[in-house]
Enzyme design. Structure first.
Site, mmCIF file in Angstrom:
data_model
loop_
_atom_site.group_PDB
_atom_site.id
_atom_site.type_symbol
_atom_site.label_atom_id
_atom_site.label_comp_id
_atom_site.label_asym_id
_atom_site.label_seq_id
_atom_site.Cartn_x
_atom_site.Cartn_y
_atom_site.Cartn_z
ATOM 1 N N TYR A 18 -10.646 -36.072 16.603
ATOM 2 C CA TYR A 18 -9.543 -35.895 17.545
ATOM 3 C C TYR A 18 -9.565 -34.513 18.197
ATOM 4 O O TYR A 18 -9.178 -34.369 19.354
ATOM 5 C CB TYR A 18 -8.206 -36.172 16.857
ATOM 6 C CG TYR A 18 -8.062 -37.634 16.507
ATOM 7 C CD1 TYR A 18 -7.833 -38.577 17.502
ATOM 8 C CD2 TYR A 18 -8.188 -38.079 15.202
ATOM 9 C CE1 TYR A 18 -7.716 -39.927 17.207
ATOM 10 C CE2 TYR A 18 -8.072 -39.430 14.885
ATOM 11 C CZ TYR A 18 -7.840 -40.344 15.898
ATOM 12 O OH TYR A 18 -7.740 -41.672 15.601
ATOM 13 N N GLY A 63 -19.117 -44.504 20.612
ATOM 14 C CA GLY A 63 -18.143 -44.031 21.591
ATOM 15 C C GLY A 63 -16.942 -44.933 21.799
ATOM 16 O O GLY A 63 -16.134 -44.667 22.684
ATOM 17 N N LEU A 64 -16.790 -45.964 20.984
ATOM 18 C CA LEU A 64 -15.675 -46.898 21.183
ATOM 19 C C LEU A 64 -14.339 -46.286 20.791
ATOM 20 O O LEU A 64 -13.335 -46.495 21.474
ATOM 21 C CB LEU A 64 -15.919 -48.199 20.418
ATOM 22 C CG LEU A 64 -17.158 -48.988 20.844
ATOM 23 C CD1 LEU A 64 -17.361 -50.189 19.942
ATOM 24 C CD2 LEU A 64 -17.056 -49.406 22.300
ATOM 25 N N GLY A 65 -14.317 -45.517 19.691
ATOM 26 C CA GLY A 65 -13.088 -44.844 19.294
ATOM 27 C C GLY A 65 -12.638 -43.870 20.367
ATOM 28 O O GLY A 65 -11.460 -43.803 20.727
ATOM 29 N N LYS A 66 -13.582 -43.129 20.901
ATOM 30 C CA LYS A 66 -13.301 -42.186 21.997
ATOM 31 C C LYS A 66 -12.754 -42.940 23.202
ATOM 32 O O LYS A 66 -11.789 -42.511 23.829
ATOM 33 C CB LYS A 66 -14.574 -41.431 22.372
ATOM 34 C CG LYS A 66 -14.399 -40.488 23.535
ATOM 35 C CD LYS A 66 -15.704 -39.811 23.902
ATOM 36 C CE LYS A 66 -15.498 -38.890 25.092
ATOM 37 N NZ LYS A 66 -16.737 -38.324 25.585
#
Length: 137
Positions: A118, A85-88
């Site tokens: 995305y 969940g870091l990209g989010k």
């Protein structure tokens, strides 16, 4: 893990290391040095970093006029920390900065195969009759 978020630019070494580890540097069009890519990050309107203690594990940045347009670039996560969940979280922080600044139009460049990521965050692909354009010099 001891995770924390910062809007301060990471050090050159931290940035270059994540750029290499994430594979993002290989997808760049043109021949840019690590120093040039770091300078681009430094010139950004806003950037956000996530650390595990002193290790940079995720990063994203935006360029903007600060009024109505922003462009998200260079969202990267260390492969060891992907699928957590870091990209989010990076993208959500960038969107929040836009909301707080009154910016309503956010564009982004997506790495190949990342469109679905995305889309889950609310982004739409451009219409076929209004495609984005690129000129590489």
């Amino acid at each position: 893990m001891n995770i924390f978020i910062s809007d301060k630019l990471p050090t050159f070494e931290q940035f270059a290391s994540l750029h290499e580890a994430s594979g993002l540097i290989k997808s760049k069009k043109g021949n840019y040095t690590r120093e040039q890519l770091y300078q681009a990050a430094n010139n950004s309107w806003y950037h956000i970093s996530i650390y595990d203690q002193d290790q940079l594990i995720a990063f994203g940045r935006m360029i903007s006029d600060g009024i109505y347009q922003a462009l998200i670039c260079d969202v990267m996560v260390d492969p060891t920390y992907q699928k957590q969940g870091l990209g989010k979280q990076i993208v959500e922080e960038l969107i929040m900065k836009c909301k707080n600044s009154g910016i309503q139009s956010i564009q982004l460049f997506s790495a190949k195969g990342k469109q679905h990521f995305y889309k889950k965050l609310g982004f739409d692909e451009r219409e076929q009759d209004a495609p984005g354009m690129t000129l590489i010099l």
